[in-house]
Design a protein around this motif. Structure first.
Motif, mmCIF file in Angstrom:
data_model
loop_
_atom_site.group_PDB
_atom_site.id
_atom_site.type_symbol
_atom_site.label_atom_id
_atom_site.label_comp_id
_atom_site.label_asym_id
_atom_site.label_seq_id
_atom_site.Cartn_x
_atom_site.Cartn_y
_atom_site.Cartn_z
ATOM 1 N N PHE A 150 47.884 44.782 51.128
ATOM 2 C CA PHE A 150 49.226 45.129 50.651
ATOM 3 C C PHE A 150 50.297 44.359 51.428
ATOM 4 O O PHE A 150 51.312 43.944 50.856
ATOM 5 N N PHE A 151 50.060 44.153 52.728
ATOM 6 C CA PHE A 151 51.004 43.370 53.530
ATOM 7 C C PHE A 151 51.097 41.936 53.014
ATOM 8 O O PHE A 151 52.188 41.393 52.836
ATOM 9 N N GLY A 152 49.934 41.325 52.777
ATOM 10 C CA GLY A 152 49.936 39.953 52.270
ATOM 11 C C GLY A 152 50.640 39.845 50.939
ATOM 12 O O GLY A 152 51.429 38.916 50.701
ATOM 13 N N ALA A 269 39.144 38.654 52.478
ATOM 14 C CA ALA A 269 40.534 38.179 52.511
ATOM 15 C C ALA A 269 40.628 36.744 51.994
ATOM 16 O O ALA A 269 41.269 36.475 50.986
ATOM 17 N N GLY A 270 39.988 35.788 52.656
ATOM 18 C CA GLY A 270 39.896 34.438 52.133
ATOM 19 C C GLY A 270 41.072 33.541 52.445
ATOM 20 O O GLY A 270 42.107 33.968 52.949
ATOM 21 N N PHE A 276 48.990 31.806 52.444
ATOM 22 C CA PHE A 276 50.260 32.439 52.120
ATOM 23 C C PHE A 276 50.864 33.133 53.336
ATOM 24 O O PHE A 276 52.082 33.074 53.561
ATOM 25 N N MET A 277 50.025 33.813 54.122
ATOM 26 C CA MET A 277 50.552 34.478 55.318
ATOM 27 C C MET A 277 51.076 33.457 56.319
ATOM 28 O O MET A 277 52.114 33.669 56.967
ATOM 29 N N SER A 278 50.381 32.324 56.456
ATOM 30 C CA SER A 278 50.834 31.273 57.366
ATOM 31 C C SER A 278 52.164 30.694 56.892
ATOM 32 O O SER A 278 53.081 30.459 57.687
ATOM 33 N N TYR A 279 52.259 30.467 55.593
ATOM 34 C CA TYR A 279 53.506 29.953 55.020
ATOM 35 C C TYR A 279 54.645 30.955 55.247
ATOM 36 O O TYR A 279 55.764 30.580 55.618
ATOM 37 N N ASN A 280 54.340 32.215 55.029
ATOM 38 C CA ASN A 280 55.327 33.281 55.200
ATOM 39 C C ASN A 280 55.846 33.314 56.632
ATOM 40 O O ASN A 280 57.066 33.375 56.880
ATOM 41 N N GLU A 281 54.935 33.246 57.599
ATOM 42 C CA GLU A 281 55.342 33.317 59.000
ATOM 43 C C GLU A 281 56.086 32.060 59.429
ATOM 44 O O GLU A 281 56.990 32.120 60.274
ATOM 45 N N ALA A 282 55.709 30.906 58.872
ATOM 46 C CA ALA A 282 56.431 29.673 59.191
ATOM 47 C C ALA A 282 57.878 29.759 58.699
ATOM 48 O O ALA A 282 58.810 29.342 59.396
ATOM 49 N N LYS A 283 58.063 30.307 57.509
ATOM 50 C CA LYS A 283 59.417 30.468 56.972
ATOM 51 C C LYS A 283 60.207 31.481 57.785
ATOM 52 O O LYS A 283 61.393 31.289 58.061
ATOM 53 N N VAL A 438 49.700 34.960 41.435
ATOM 54 C CA VAL A 438 48.344 34.591 41.843
ATOM 55 C C VAL A 438 47.844 35.502 42.948
ATOM 56 O O VAL A 438 46.694 35.967 42.930
ATOM 57 N N LEU A 439 48.704 35.788 43.916
ATOM 58 C CA LEU A 439 48.277 36.644 45.018
ATOM 59 C C LEU A 439 48.002 38.061 44.531
ATOM 60 O O LEU A 439 47.125 38.752 45.064
ATOM 61 N N GLY A 440 48.732 38.515 43.511
ATOM 62 C CA GLY A 440 48.448 39.819 42.913
ATOM 63 C C GLY A 440 47.067 39.871 42.305
ATOM 64 O O GLY A 440 46.351 40.874 42.422
ATOM 65 N N VAL A 441 46.666 38.773 41.647
ATOM 66 C CA VAL A 441 45.320 38.702 41.072
ATOM 67 C C VAL A 441 44.265 38.696 42.175
ATOM 68 O O VAL A 441 43.244 39.389 42.090
#
Length: 501
Positions: A150-152, A269-270, A276-283, A438-441
């Motif tokens: 859910f966090f991701g 998780a994969g 996406f989490m890495s991109y999120n934290e970089a932003k 895509v992440l929802g799927v």
């Protein structure tokens, strides 16, 4: 351990093993670069061909394909805005704009260096931390996995794009798409409308190419007809002398490597979630977050480093517990069994030379990416931008259709591709971000199944979701990630209204 590593190093430096690693890496890059193909598919096809080979030769090819394909997916993501692999979706967010700006060579260089760094960090973690990290995984229960998923999903929904509410709607659409098929808990069919082809749900490759492949191709067609000239060719040479800004990107690489390793050891998780989490934290950590989505070098670096840092880390639970951390590691698990290697604690004791050799092969093939896919490969791959758009468009359409058809050898998937293309074009024109869909799927099934398992264990009490300190901490982090960007947008709008009056 040190004795096994030394013996394994001598074995993998034999010419057969070196050839297997080089050949596997090149083949993996080609597989990842073709939309519709994946590392899972390549390794699955390879396994029967390794029956008569020494285990380290077969495993070396698997390691090469694994690392090579995970980087290869960045090539069409950057050049064509089409994800070569499911985990390369986040690379499109800034790789595509960099390509439009004539900076495709730099984007490819950043992608390959980031992939190599992430892969090396992941392999080092696998070699040194496998037993301790596997015990960390055992501490996670269904409620904890729900909050991680859910966090991701929630953090990407509110941070990708300019409007958090549109991101939330996009994520909800992805959850709805992910609900189609057999319910993983009860076994009942949902939203299949009597179609047997839908019992297994929508294949992620079909969804990805429909949403991310067709809309940018149509935009390219519109621009080509309007301008009637290959606009990329005129701007391509401007970025040939650009160098990778190592000093700027090191913090991003360190942060993304850590995220990728941690996410990798969580089964299910994969690389999608890691990128996406890495991109999120970089932003979130950037001093100029407004550059993200418009060609930020850190965006490409974070997505590719996090994606590849997941690779070897996903093998930690696979090798130590027999629990694959991803679909690729599940196939590699089958490859180990084919060669008579039983995953578990006994694997390190009885076949230490083989298992440590495989870990070193993951390390070496990650480093090979810089040579095979980097400064040599980028010069070859970027030539695709010199093709006239009117010639490139039918090639892209053909690749997408062939790639989707090859998933299940089914025309039904091709019709689904066209349907998702319509959805993708609509969302794109309405400026809804596609990444949360895509992440929802991808994460919807993981979140739903663990939510229901947690409620079953807690006898229907919702308090079961925050019954443990770990669950409470993850819930608090998730809530903070969702509320902060929304409050920021609300404050900006209130200030704008006050200034207008």
């Amino acid at each position: 351990m040190l004795d096994s590593l030394a013996t394994s190093l001598v074995l993998i430096l034999e010419w057969e093993n070196l050839l297997a690693m080089v050949g596997g890496t090149i083949l993996g890059i080609c597989i990842g670069a073709l939309p519709g193909l994946s590392a899972t598919m390549g390794i699955a096809i390879l396994i029967p061909l390794t029956f008569g080979l020494h285990p380290l030769v077969g495993l070396g090819m698997m390691a090469g394909i694994y690392n090579g394909a995970m980087y290869g997916g960045a090539i069409p993501s950057i050049l064509l805005r089409i994800p070569g692999t499911p985990a390369s979706v986040a690379t499109i967010l800034d790789g595509g704009p960099m390509s439009d700006q004539g900076r495709a060579p730099l984007a490819l260089k950043i992608a390959v260096v980031s992939s190599a760094i992430g892969g090396i960090a992941s392999a080092v973690a696998l070699i040194t931390l496998a037993p301790p990290l596997s015990r960390v995984t055992l501490a996670f229960g269904p409620a904890d996995y729900f909050w991680v998923a859910f966090f991701g999903l929630a953090s990407i929904a509110v941070l990708v794009g300019n409007d958090p509410w549109k991101g939330i709607v996009a994520a909800a659409i992805g959850l709805l798409i992910g609900m189609v098929g057999i319910d993983t808990v009860s076994g009942a069919g949902r939203l299949t409308f009597g179609q047997s082809e839908l019992t297994g749900g929508f294949h992620i490759v079909v969804v990805l190419i429909g949403l991310f492949g067709i809309p940018p191709t149509l935009r390219l067609a519109e621009r080509a007809v309007r301008e009637r000239k290959p606009v990329q060719e005129a701007r391509l040479d401007l970025a040939q002398s650009e160098r990778v800004p190592y000093r700027l990107l090191w913090p991003t690489w360190l942060r993304s490597s850590l995220i990728g390793v941690v996410v990798g050891i969580l089964p299910g998780a994969g690389g999608n979630m890691a990128s996406f989490m890495s991109y999120n934290e970089a932003k979130r950590a950037s001093k100029t977050p407004e550059r993200f989505g418009h060609g930020a070098e850190e965006g490409v670096a974070a997505a590719e480093c996090g994606n590849n840092a997941d690779n070897a880390a996903a093998l930690v639970p696979a090798l130590t517990l027999g629990i694959p951390g991803s679909s690729v590691s599940a196939v590699i698990l089958g490859g180990l069994l084919v060669h008579g290697l039983q995953p578990g604690p006994a694997l390190f004791r009885d076949s230490g030379e083989i298992v440590y050799g495989f870990m070193l092969q993951m390390l070496i093939t990650a480093a090979l990416l810089i040579v095979l896919g980097g400064y040599l490969g980028s010069r070859v791959f970027v030539k695709i931008l010199k093709l006239p758009p009117l010639l490139l468009i039918p090639i892209v359409f053909s690749l997408t259709i062939v790639g989707v058809y090859s998933v299940n050898n089914s025309m039904f998937d091709v019709f689904l591709l066209l349907a998702f293309a319509v959805v993708g074009v609509f969302l794109d024109r309405m400026q809804y971000p596609l990444a949360p869909v895509v992440l929802g799927v991808v994460l919807g099934t993981m979140a739903e199944s663990n939510l229901r398992l947690a409620l079953l264990i807690g006898q229907g009490e919702w308090s079961a979701l925050v019954a443990r300190p770990l669950s409470m901490g993850l819930a608090a982090i998730t809530l903070l990630a969702v509320i902060s960007p929304i409050l920021k947008v609300v404050r900006q709008r209130l200030k704008a209204r006050a200034a207008a009056h």
